[in-house]
Design a protein around this motif. Sequence first.
Motif, PDB file in Angstrom:
ATOM      1  N   ASN A 238      -7.021  -1.873   8.355  1.00 36.15           N
ATOM      2  CA  ASN A 238      -6.062  -2.418   9.303  1.00 36.15           C
ATOM      3  C   ASN A 238      -5.282  -1.303   9.992  1.00 36.15           C
ATOM      4  O   ASN A 238      -5.082  -1.324  11.213  1.00 36.15           O
ATOM      5  CB  ASN A 238      -5.088  -3.362   8.590  1.00 36.15           C
ATOM      6  N   VAL A 239      -4.826  -0.327   9.208  1.00 41.25           N
ATOM      7  CA  VAL A 239      -4.103   0.807   9.772  1.00 41.25           C
ATOM      8  C   VAL A 239      -4.984   1.528  10.796  1.00 41.25           C
ATOM      9  O   VAL A 239      -4.529   1.884  11.894  1.00 41.25           O
ATOM     10  CB  VAL A 239      -3.656   1.776   8.651  1.00 41.25           C
ATOM     11  N   ASP A 240      -6.245   1.720  10.451  1.00 41.54           N
ATOM     12  CA  ASP A 240      -7.175   2.402  11.358  1.00 41.54           C
ATOM     13  C   ASP A 240      -7.441   1.593  12.625  1.00 41.54           C
ATOM     14  O   ASP A 240      -7.845   2.154  13.654  1.00 41.54           O
ATOM     15  CB  ASP A 240      -8.512   2.674  10.652  1.00 41.54           C
ATOM     16  N   SER A 241      -7.243   0.269  12.566  1.00 40.29           N
ATOM     17  CA  SER A 241      -7.513  -0.613  13.706  1.00 40.29           C
ATOM     18  C   SER A 241      -6.321  -0.757  14.642  1.00 40.29           C
ATOM     19  O   SER A 241      -6.447  -1.386  15.703  1.00 40.29           O
ATOM     20  CB  SER A 241      -7.918  -2.010  13.219  1.00 40.29           C
ATOM     21  N   LEU A 242      -5.167  -0.222  14.262  1.00 41.56           N
ATOM     22  CA  LEU A 242      -3.949  -0.423  15.039  1.00 41.56           C
ATOM     23  C   LEU A 242      -3.762   0.638  16.120  1.00 41.56           C
ATOM     24  O   LEU A 242      -4.135   1.800  15.970  1.00 41.56           O
ATOM     25  CB  LEU A 242      -2.722  -0.439  14.126  1.00 41.56           C
ATOM     26  N   ASN A 243      -3.113   0.223  17.182  1.00 45.59           N
ATOM     27  CA  ASN A 243      -2.722   1.081  18.289  1.00 45.59           C
ATOM     28  C   ASN A 243      -1.465   1.879  17.920  1.00 45.59           C
ATOM     29  O   ASN A 243      -0.828   1.615  16.880  1.00 45.59           O
ATOM     30  CB  ASN A 243      -2.453   0.194  19.511  1.00 45.59           C
ATOM     31  N   ILE A 244      -1.086   2.826  18.746  1.00 49.13           N
ATOM     32  CA  ILE A 244       0.208   3.503  18.589  1.00 49.13           C
ATOM     33  C   ILE A 244       1.312   2.439  18.613  1.00 49.13           C
ATOM     34  O   ILE A 244       1.275   1.504  19.414  1.00 49.13           O
ATOM     35  CB  ILE A 244       0.437   4.516  19.731  1.00 49.13           C
ATOM     36  N   ASP A 245       2.303   2.574  17.727  1.00 48.42           N
ATOM     37  CA  ASP A 245       3.400   1.595  17.587  1.00 48.42           C
ATOM     38  C   ASP A 245       2.895   0.220  17.144  1.00 48.42           C
ATOM     39  O   ASP A 245       3.546  -0.808  17.379  1.00 48.42           O
ATOM     40  CB  ASP A 245       4.210   1.454  18.880  1.00 48.42           C
ATOM     41  N   GLY A 246       1.730   0.191  16.474  1.00 44.87           N
ATOM     42  CA  GLY A 246       1.175  -1.072  16.002  1.00 44.87           C
ATOM     43  C   GLY A 246       1.966  -1.657  14.849  1.00 44.87           C
ATOM     44  O   GLY A 246       2.704  -0.964  14.150  1.00 44.87           O
ATOM     45  N   ARG A 247       1.808  -2.968  14.665  1.00 44.26           N
ATOM     46  CA  ARG A 247       2.513  -3.687  13.593  1.00 44.26           C
ATOM     47  C   ARG A 247       1.503  -4.442  12.741  1.00 44.26           C
ATOM     48  O   ARG A 247       0.687  -5.206  13.266  1.00 44.26           O
ATOM     49  CB  ARG A 247       3.520  -4.695  14.178  1.00 44.26           C
ATOM     50  N   LEU A 248       1.579  -4.219  11.444  1.00 44.57           N
ATOM     51  CA  LEU A 248       0.739  -4.923  10.472  1.00 44.57           C
ATOM     52  C   LEU A 248       1.623  -5.865   9.680  1.00 44.57           C
ATOM     53  O   LEU A 248       2.614  -5.438   9.089  1.00 44.57           O
ATOM     54  CB  LEU A 248       0.057  -3.924   9.536  1.00 44.57           C
ATOM     55  N   PHE A 249       1.250  -7.150   9.691  1.00 45.02           N
ATOM     56  CA  PHE A 249       2.023  -8.123   8.912  1.00 45.02           C
ATOM     57  C   PHE A 249       1.129  -8.701   7.825  1.00 45.02           C
ATOM     58  O   PHE A 249       0.062  -9.249   8.102  1.00 45.02           O
ATOM     59  CB  PHE A 249       2.568  -9.259   9.784  1.00 45.02           C
ATOM     60  N   LEU A 250       1.590  -8.576   6.576  1.00 47.27           N
ATOM     61  CA  LEU A 250       0.847  -9.061   5.424  1.00 47.27           C
ATOM     62  C   LEU A 250       1.382 -10.419   4.987  1.00 47.27           C
ATOM     63  O   LEU A 250       2.562 -10.558   4.664  1.00 47.27           O
ATOM     64  CB  LEU A 250       0.960  -8.065   4.271  1.00 47.27           C
ATOM     65  N   LEU A 251       0.502 -11.410   4.981  1.00 48.91           N
ATOM     66  CA  LEU A 251       0.869 -12.761   4.552  1.00 48.91           C
ATOM     67  C   LEU A 251       0.512 -13.013   3.100  1.00 48.91           C
ATOM     68  O   LEU A 251       0.985 -13.961   2.498  1.00 48.91           O
ATOM     69  CB  LEU A 251       0.140 -13.795   5.407  1.00 48.91           C
ATOM     70  N   GLY A 252      -0.391 -12.193   2.554  1.00 49.12           N
ATOM     71  CA  GLY A 252      -0.843 -12.403   1.188  1.00 49.12           C
ATOM     72  C   GLY A 252      -1.755 -11.274   0.777  1.00 49.12           C
ATOM     73  O   GLY A 252      -1.937 -10.297   1.506  1.00 49.12           O
ATOM     74  N   PHE A 253      -2.339 -11.419  -0.406  1.00 42.02           N
ATOM     75  CA  PHE A 253      -3.232 -10.377  -0.920  1.00 42.02           C
ATOM     76  C   PHE A 253      -4.371 -11.029  -1.704  1.00 42.02           C
ATOM     77  O   PHE A 253      -4.585 -10.758  -2.880  1.00 42.02           O
ATOM     78  CB  PHE A 253      -2.471  -9.357  -1.769  1.00 42.02           C
ATOM     79  N   MET A 254      -5.107 -11.898  -1.002  1.00 35.50           N
ATOM     80  CA  MET A 254      -6.200 -12.629  -1.632  1.00 35.50           C
ATOM     81  C   MET A 254      -7.266 -11.696  -2.203  1.00 35.50           C
ATOM     82  O   MET A 254      -7.935 -12.024  -3.172  1.00 35.50           O
ATOM     83  CB  MET A 254      -6.831 -13.583  -0.629  1.00 35.50           C
ATOM     84  N   GLY A 255      -7.410 -10.506  -1.609  1.00 35.01           N
ATOM     85  CA  GLY A 255      -8.410  -9.567  -2.083  1.00 35.01           C
ATOM     86  C   GLY A 255      -7.903  -8.547  -3.071  1.00 35.01           C
ATOM     87  O   GLY A 255      -8.670  -7.714  -3.556  1.00 35.01           O
ATOM     88  N   GLY A 256      -6.605  -8.580  -3.388  1.00 35.44           N
ATOM     89  CA  GLY A 256      -6.020  -7.618  -4.311  1.00 35.44           C
ATOM     90  C   GLY A 256      -4.696  -7.095  -3.785  1.00 35.44           C
ATOM     91  O   GLY A 256      -4.440  -7.103  -2.575  1.00 35.44           O
ATOM     92  N   ALA A 257      -3.841  -6.632  -4.713  1.00 39.74           N
ATOM     93  CA  ALA A 257      -2.492  -6.213  -4.348  1.00 39.74           C
ATOM     94  C   ALA A 257      -2.269  -4.708  -4.441  1.00 39.74           C
ATOM     95  O   ALA A 257      -1.225  -4.213  -4.013  1.00 39.74           O
ATOM     96  CB  ALA A 257      -1.470  -6.929  -5.245  1.00 39.74           C
ATOM     97  N   VAL A 258      -3.218  -3.962  -4.998  1.00 40.70           N
ATOM     98  CA  VAL A 258      -3.028  -2.526  -5.218  1.00 40.70           C
ATOM     99  C   VAL A 258      -4.090  -1.750  -4.459  1.00 40.70           C
ATOM    100  O   VAL A 258      -5.282  -2.057  -4.529  1.00 40.70           O
ATOM    101  CB  VAL A 258      -3.111  -2.179  -6.721  1.00 40.70           C
ATOM    102  N   THR A 259      -3.648  -0.719  -3.714  1.00 46.19           N
ATOM    103  CA  THR A 259      -4.584   0.088  -2.942  1.00 46.19           C
ATOM    104  C   THR A 259      -4.019   1.482  -2.737  1.00 46.19           C
ATOM    105  O   THR A 259      -2.855   1.750  -3.050  1.00 46.19           O
ATOM    106  CB  THR A 259      -4.859  -0.568  -1.574  1.00 46.19           C
ATOM    107  N   GLN A 260      -4.842   2.373  -2.194  1.00 46.44           N
ATOM    108  CA  GLN A 260      -4.388   3.686  -1.763  1.00 46.44           C
ATOM    109  C   GLN A 260      -4.370   3.702  -0.249  1.00 46.44           C
ATOM    110  O   GLN A 260      -5.191   3.061   0.407  1.00 46.44           O
ATOM    111  CB  GLN A 260      -5.319   4.785  -2.284  1.00 46.44           C
TER     112      GLN A 260
END
Length: 339
Positions: A238-260
């Motif tokens: 998701n971070v890689d898919s965002l534009n400059i000044d992009g916003r990522l909103f997380l509604l849940g973590f169906m695939g898992g809650a822990v990542t790097q």
Amino acid sequence: MKAVVITTPGGPEVLQLQEVEDPQINEDEVLIKVEATALNRADTLQRQGKYPPPKGASPYPGLECSGTIEAVGKNVSRWKIGDQVCALLSGGGYAEKVAVPAGQVLPVPQGVSLKDAAALPEVACTVWSTVFMMSRLSAGETFLSVVSLRAIGLLEFQVHGGSSGIGTFAIQIAKHQGVKVFVTAGSEEKLAVCKDLGADVCINYKTEDFVARVKEETGGKGVDVILDSVGAPYFQKNVDSLNIDGRLFLLGFMGGAVTQVNLASLFAKRITVQAAGLRTRTLENKAEIVSEVEKNVWPAIVAGKVKPVVFKYLPLSEAAEGHRLMETSQHIGKILLVA
């Protein structure tokens, strides 16, 4: 009254329709005779013992409903007995009656049946509060739904899981707001539905790299807003898919809650990451969101620009079957239980 009771944490079979006491309203609440309620992923988590209701909320599942007002508290002035309404709930929708704070009640939009109105409150309040109130998506940007939008003179938006209840609603309201919409889904059938609802770019995440496709479609820029409920597996993508000044909103973590995550990419793009749910917000905050939804979303529904997408109707007594169906992820849109 009858209500669906979680007899013990577990699988769908623990949901049992039982006779229970009627809810009592306080002076700021209304009592709704339920016509229908809609299933949400949170209901399945509550059934498993992973998402308990907030303190003071009904112990029965159900985060939205439609129906007819049967009683009003002494401080309630807008609503009266006999009004046909739908409502955002903290719980209790899987029942024949439910007590609701007056500020979380909405009129049934003209042109929508009382039954189908049950499919609207949770998705409308979730999408409007996260994508528009908090992520500030506006005409001239892009959105991806996971959920995502893309930039070409418009805001771009991406939605992951475009065929879900939230996904199908997000596509419609984003398009109505003048946004270019990207969606991801896992089958051609689901992508076809998303396309029919107005999605501009439809990506099969099982056969395509959505990051590469987003970059290709946006001239290497990325989208402005992403709405995601997958969580950990998609975070860096998701971070890689965002534009400059992009916003990522997380509604849940169906695939898992822990990542790097590579924090350098957040700095380089000035990315904002937010997360929130509806259920645990204050009554005042929920009332504000409901008011904004009535002001900004309801006119689009009345105009026919946004419609509830209902996959199946089941009787309240078949709540377990509804949960089994939801957990297959084969549905497109909302599953309704009719009281």
